[in-house]
Design a protein around this motif. Sequence first.
Motif, PDB file in Angstrom:
ATOM      1  N   LEU A   1      -2.798  13.811   5.122  1.00 41.12           N
ATOM      2  CA  LEU A   1      -2.820  11.780   3.879  1.00 41.12           C
ATOM      3  C   LEU A   1      -3.946  13.219   3.242  1.00 41.12           C
ATOM      4  CD1 LEU A   1      -2.736   9.298   2.989  1.00 41.12           C
ATOM      5  CD2 LEU A   1      -4.791   8.467   3.720  1.00 41.12           C
TER       6      LEU A   1
ATOM      7  N   ASN B   1       1.067  -1.185  -0.104  1.00 35.94           N
ATOM      8  CA  ASN B   1       0.309  -0.032  -0.373  1.00 35.94           C
ATOM      9  C   ASN B   1       0.618   1.011   0.199  1.00 35.94           C
ATOM     10  OD1 ASN B   1      -2.499  -1.888   0.293  1.00 35.94           O
ATOM     11  ND2 ASN B   1      -2.087  -1.270   2.125  1.00 35.94           N
TER      12      ASN B   1
ATOM     13  N   VAL C   1      -1.890  -7.008  11.273  1.00 40.19           N
ATOM     14  CA  VAL C   1      -1.445  -5.623  11.930  1.00 40.19           C
ATOM     15  C   VAL C   1      -0.551  -4.815  11.348  1.00 40.19           C
ATOM     16  CG1 VAL C   1      -1.261  -4.283  13.950  1.00 40.19           C
ATOM     17  CG2 VAL C   1      -1.248  -5.938  14.162  1.00 40.19           C
ATOM     18  N   GLU C   2      -1.234  -3.922  10.167  1.00 43.82           N
ATOM     19  CA  GLU C   2      -0.300  -3.324   9.110  1.00 43.82           C
ATOM     20  C   GLU C   2       0.623  -1.842   9.917  1.00 43.82           C
ATOM     21  OE1 GLU C   2      -3.615  -2.736   5.156  1.00 43.82           O
ATOM     22  OE2 GLU C   2      -1.621  -1.440   5.543  1.00 43.82           O
ATOM     23  N   THR C   3       1.660  -1.426   9.377  1.00 43.78           N
ATOM     24  CA  THR C   3       2.479  -0.326  10.195  1.00 43.78           C
ATOM     25  C   THR C   3       3.145   0.445   8.823  1.00 43.78           C
ATOM     26  OG1 THR C   3       3.928  -1.958  11.364  1.00 43.78           O
ATOM     27  CG2 THR C   3       4.677   0.506  11.361  1.00 43.78           C
ATOM     28  N   GLN C   4       3.249   1.912   8.782  1.00 43.66           N
ATOM     29  CA  GLN C   4       3.337   2.508   7.954  1.00 43.66           C
ATOM     30  C   GLN C   4       5.389   2.949   7.954  1.00 43.66           C
ATOM     31  OE1 GLN C   4       1.021   5.552   6.100  1.00 43.66           O
ATOM     32  NE2 GLN C   4      -1.171   4.691   6.186  1.00 43.66           N
ATOM     33  N   TYR C   5       5.876   3.050   6.841  1.00 47.24           N
ATOM     34  CA  TYR C   5       7.211   3.409   6.943  1.00 47.24           C
ATOM     35  C   TYR C   5       7.325   4.470   5.965  1.00 47.24           C
ATOM     36  CZ  TYR C   5       7.092  -1.034   9.516  1.00 47.24           C
ATOM     37  OH  TYR C   5       7.473  -2.078  10.433  1.00 47.24           O
ATOM     38  N   PHE C   6       8.043   5.915   6.431  1.00 48.32           N
ATOM     39  CA  PHE C   6       8.381   6.974   5.982  1.00 48.32           C
ATOM     40  C   PHE C   6       9.277   7.021   4.609  1.00 48.32           C
ATOM     41  CE2 PHE C   6       3.995   9.224   6.563  1.00 48.32           C
ATOM     42  CZ  PHE C   6       3.781   8.189   7.430  1.00 48.32           C
TER      43      PHE C   6
ATOM     44  N   TYR D   1       0.967   5.402   0.037  1.00 53.12           N
ATOM     45  CA  TYR D   1       0.234   6.357   0.628  1.00 53.12           C
ATOM     46  C   TYR D   1       1.186   8.458   0.209  1.00 53.12           C
ATOM     47  CZ  TYR D   1      -0.889   3.165   3.370  1.00 53.12           C
ATOM     48  OH  TYR D   1      -1.645   1.764   4.037  1.00 53.12           O
TER      49      TYR D   1
ATOM     50  N   TYR E   1      -3.824   7.452  -0.958  1.00 51.53           N
ATOM     51  CA  TYR E   1      -3.269   6.245  -0.917  1.00 51.53           C
ATOM     52  C   TYR E   1      -4.328   5.750  -2.386  1.00 51.53           C
ATOM     53  CZ  TYR E   1      -8.006   4.461   0.734  1.00 51.53           C
ATOM     54  OH  TYR E   1      -9.329   4.712   0.873  1.00 51.53           O
TER      55      TYR E   1
ATOM     56  N   SER F   1       3.096   0.438   3.192  1.00 46.19           N
ATOM     57  CA  SER F   1       3.391  -0.071   4.861  1.00 46.19           C
ATOM     58  C   SER F   1       3.120  -1.615   3.967  1.00 46.19           C
ATOM     59  CB  SER F   1       1.447  -0.057   4.886  1.00 46.19           C
ATOM     60  OG  SER F   1      -0.097  -0.320   4.297  1.00 46.19           O
TER      61      SER F   1
END
Lengths: 113, 114
Positions: free
Chosen positions: B46, B32, B100-105, B34, B49, B94
Amino acid sequence: LAKTTQPISMDSYEGQEVNITCSHNNIATNDYITWYQQFPSQGPRFIIQGYKTKVTNEVASLFIPADRKSSTLSLPRVSLSDTAVYYCLVGDFYGAGSYQLTFGKGTKLSVIP
Amino acid sequence: SQTIHQWPATLVQPVGSPLSLECTVEGTSNPNLYWYRQAAGRGLQLLFYSVGIGQISSEVPQNLSASRPQDRQFILSSKKLLLSDSGFYLCAWSVAAGGVETQYFGPGTRLLVL
């Protein structure tokens, strides 16, 4: 999404333990709690995530009471390099896609030598 | 390991000019993706996405658009920039681990519209 409330700023001396508390009274059953750290002109960095009780990793600990209406990020023995903005996020990250993340203004932590 | 790239790091553009910011992710498949914007002294907002190639959802009406021409490429565009488009633009991806999802920037692009 559950709304979160955290202090705008905090000051701490080097070497001390810092606890940042986040309130999320409307947290839903499927919601997880996630904390990010952001330095100026950089993207947020994932710190820790939890659902209940206590979670610990090499960077921090996350304490979540039984009612889950708040959570506390604990940073042990902070150093000057921990000066940053810390964001608390609450959302349904389970399987459905975490595109509903909402970042507030966060807590600006200033570590003093 | 996974990495996310954004470019350029800094951009100064005149009002009315076009915009194209690029984001690519390595080391993962079908992430995913974003796009966020952060105005000075404020939290992240946001913008778009995407859950797959060609699939874009917009969170905020604006003169910006996004496209995902490839699985790990996400592009933010504008035909005519406004002064209010200035800000720090962040791309994120993500992954779901244990459900469980985690977003990384990414590192971000600082855009100044003059």
